[in-house]
Enzyme design. Structure first.
Site, PDB file in Angstrom:
ATOM      1  N   ASP A   1      80.199  -5.250 -79.203  1.00  0.00           N
ATOM      2  CA  ASP A   1      81.104  -5.830 -78.213  1.00  0.00           C
ATOM      3  C   ASP A   1      81.326  -4.793 -77.130  1.00  0.00           C
ATOM      4  O   ASP A   1      81.705  -3.648 -77.423  1.00  0.00           O
ATOM      5  CB  ASP A   1      82.452  -6.198 -78.848  1.00  0.00           C
TER       6      ASP A   1
ATOM      7  N   ASP B   1      83.224 -21.131 -81.029  1.00  0.00           N
ATOM      8  CA  ASP B   1      84.286 -20.296 -81.586  1.00  0.00           C
ATOM      9  C   ASP B   1      85.493 -21.178 -81.869  1.00  0.00           C
ATOM     10  O   ASP B   1      85.930 -21.931 -80.987  1.00  0.00           O
ATOM     11  CB  ASP B   1      84.661 -19.196 -80.588  1.00  0.00           C
TER      12      ASP B   1
END
Length: 239
Positions: A9, A127
């Protein structure tokens, strides 16, 4: 066989991990390029990257980091976070990225996502918070069930679905296996499970369930590696 996707990330050019997607929880681990080189060295074929700055700002923000990774390693990269236009997709492909992840835009404009999948290597990021789809860096939850959204891509050219249970992400509480199986079955796509991976046992259970349901897919491993909960090299040798 499950494919392993080590995760990076990106936040301001650094490799970080979040807890349940909350940016204020970010822990910085170091240079993403060095991690990418290490992942390639120990045998990873893919690298999963999320541009957190891009996700929050609505356009890619870490091109230079991505360029360094794609230029100086041979690991295949899939990336998402703020990809909203065809120009964004083309820019990443020019850098040598292998697969582009569409998240928020795929919910807001499914026709665009499906059209892009006919031209480019596209994955859809689904998500979920409490079973419903979350977008814009997980800051907003829409009134659509993740499983219903997954069905939208069943007969399309989309390469893969990446499904994340946000309540598990960064918690080391284990992948939500029933959720991952459901998304895979609803979409009938290669499915990459994400959010909460913690140990070899979790990996074996996911592998068993995917095999039982004849699902092809993979798993994203992030915090468990960075917090030294697992030996990633051993995991790659085990699978």
């Amino acid at each position: 066989m499950l494919e392993i996707f080590p995760a990076i990330d990106l936040n301001n050019g650094k490799a970080v991990r979040l807890h349940k997607g909350e940016i204020q929880s970010a822990i910085t681990y170091g240079d993403p390029y060095e991690f990418a080189k290490y992942f390639e060295k120990i045998g990873a074929k893919w690298l999963h990257i999320v541009d957190l700055n891009g996700a929050f700002q609505g356009s890619p923000q870490n091109f230079e980091v991505i360029k360094k990774i794609t230029t100086h390693t041979n690991i295949r990269v899939q990336i998402g976070g703020g990809v909203r236009t065809e120009e964004h997709i083309q820019a990443y492909l020019k850098l040598g990225v292998s697969r582009i992840i569409l998240g928020s835009i795929a919910l807001q404009d499914q026709d665009f996502a499906i059209k892009m999948s006919q031209k480019y290597p596209i994955a859809i990021g689904i998500d979920a918070k409490n079973g419903k789809v979350a977008i814009h860096g997980w800051q907003k939850t829409e009134n659509i069930l993740a499983k219903d959204f997954a069905t939208s891509f069943k007969n399309t050219a989309v390469e893969a679905i990446i499904c994340t249970d946000i309540s598990r992400d960064g918690t080391l509480n284990g992948i939500n296996i029933p959720f991952s199986v459901e998304i895979a079955k609803q979409s009938n796509k290669y499915c990459i499970a994400s959010g909460g991976f913690n140990n070899i046992e979790n990996l074996k259970l996911l592998q068993q369930e995917f095999a039982q349901h004849k699902i092809n897919g993979g798993v994203i491993i992030g915090k468990a590696f960075y917090e030294k909960q697992i030996d990633l090299e051993r995991v790659l040798q085990t699978i």
